[in-house]
Design a protein around this motif. Sequence first.
Motif, PDB file in Angstrom:
ATOM      1  N   ARG A 159       0.829  -1.206   0.000  1.00 31.29           N
ATOM      2  CA  ARG A 159       0.000   0.000   0.000  1.00 31.29           C
ATOM      3  C   ARG A 159       0.862   1.254   0.000  1.00 31.29           C
ATOM      4  O   ARG A 159       0.536   2.245  -0.657  1.00 31.29           O
ATOM      5  CB  ARG A 159      -0.925  -0.006   1.221  1.00 31.29           C
ATOM      6  N   ARG A 160       1.970   1.219   0.738  1.00 33.10           N
ATOM      7  CA  ARG A 160       2.853   2.381   0.772  1.00 33.10           C
ATOM      8  C   ARG A 160       3.454   2.628  -0.611  1.00 33.10           C
ATOM      9  O   ARG A 160       3.501   3.767  -1.087  1.00 33.10           O
ATOM     10  CB  ARG A 160       3.961   2.170   1.800  1.00 33.10           C
ATOM     11  N   THR A 201       0.668   3.926  -3.001  1.00 32.04           N
ATOM     12  CA  THR A 201       0.291   5.309  -2.742  1.00 32.04           C
ATOM     13  C   THR A 201       1.300   6.280  -3.354  1.00 32.04           C
ATOM     14  O   THR A 201       0.945   7.347  -3.855  1.00 32.04           O
ATOM     15  CB  THR A 201       0.192   5.553  -1.231  1.00 32.04           C
ATOM     16  N   ARG A 202       2.557   5.923  -3.351  1.00 40.01           N
ATOM     17  CA  ARG A 202       3.588   6.803  -3.892  1.00 40.01           C
ATOM     18  C   ARG A 202       3.594   6.830  -5.411  1.00 40.01           C
ATOM     19  O   ARG A 202       3.958   7.837  -6.012  1.00 40.01           O
ATOM     20  CB  ARG A 202       4.961   6.352  -3.386  1.00 40.01           C
TER      21      ARG A 202
END
Length: 289
Positions: free
Chosen positions: A262-263, A266-267
């Motif tokens: 997810r990180r 998101t980026r």
Amino acid sequence: MSWLGTAARARAERAPSALPGAGAGDGPDAAPAVPPGLLPGVPRQRSARPALVEAEPAALPRPPRQRPWRLLPTPAGTPFTFGYALLLVATSLFAEYADPVLVSDLLQGSSTDVVHLAQAPLLVLVASALWIAGGMTSAYAIGFLFVLTALERRIGGLRTAAVFFGGHALATLATELPVAFSVAAGRLPETSLHRLDYGISFGVMTSIGALAGLLPAWLRWPVLAGVGYVAVTDLLAYVDPMTDWGHLLSLTLGMASWPLLRRWRTRHARPAPLLGDLGHPALWGARTY
């Protein structure tokens, strides 16, 4: 006729007409017609424009076209899944039609049993993932196509390969090391060191767990509940407990990767519509890197 009627008629002839444009052309002294909305005798005026017609409400944007073929791998969209699927088809056809003795020797040589893991761990970990236990019509073969396609469209080929092979390797080691300890402790016979173990099921289960974290909540939990129910049912049947424990562990490993995936997403994700396309990131995902 009385003098009152004569005076009224004279005033009426001298008064300008009340209608717009009346009196124009009636004589050289006639006052020019004044357009509607202008004041007589005031220069440099703009004529009042007629009221605009009420604008129609803007049409709603059309939803994206349904593209169910995006659920399957393609060379350009999902190169890792597409190439890997072709390789699995080739090995499955070979296992189906080649000499059974040769196939048995290759499967035994690709097995991630304790002996092979002690001798050539990297080689057997890769070789064991080149075969499908149960053939191309097995549930894990079908799950491989849809799950890895959806996962690769979300996080890219390299990360999908890392999730798949990472889960495959960790779950294999986690199930085979207890076998080695049990044999050393005398709880299992030495034949368990050569237990035949190959296939893509650990990698597929890890990919399912990872993909669930990128799905909407209304789809995530039913997927996990269904897959978890099947894994627990197989474990309770106690046909192959080591492999069944490996399936549950693989699913857990995939879920453990949610924060990292997810990180990264998101980026690197690009904004896109949320609804209407089966192949879109909101459901199954489009490439966003």
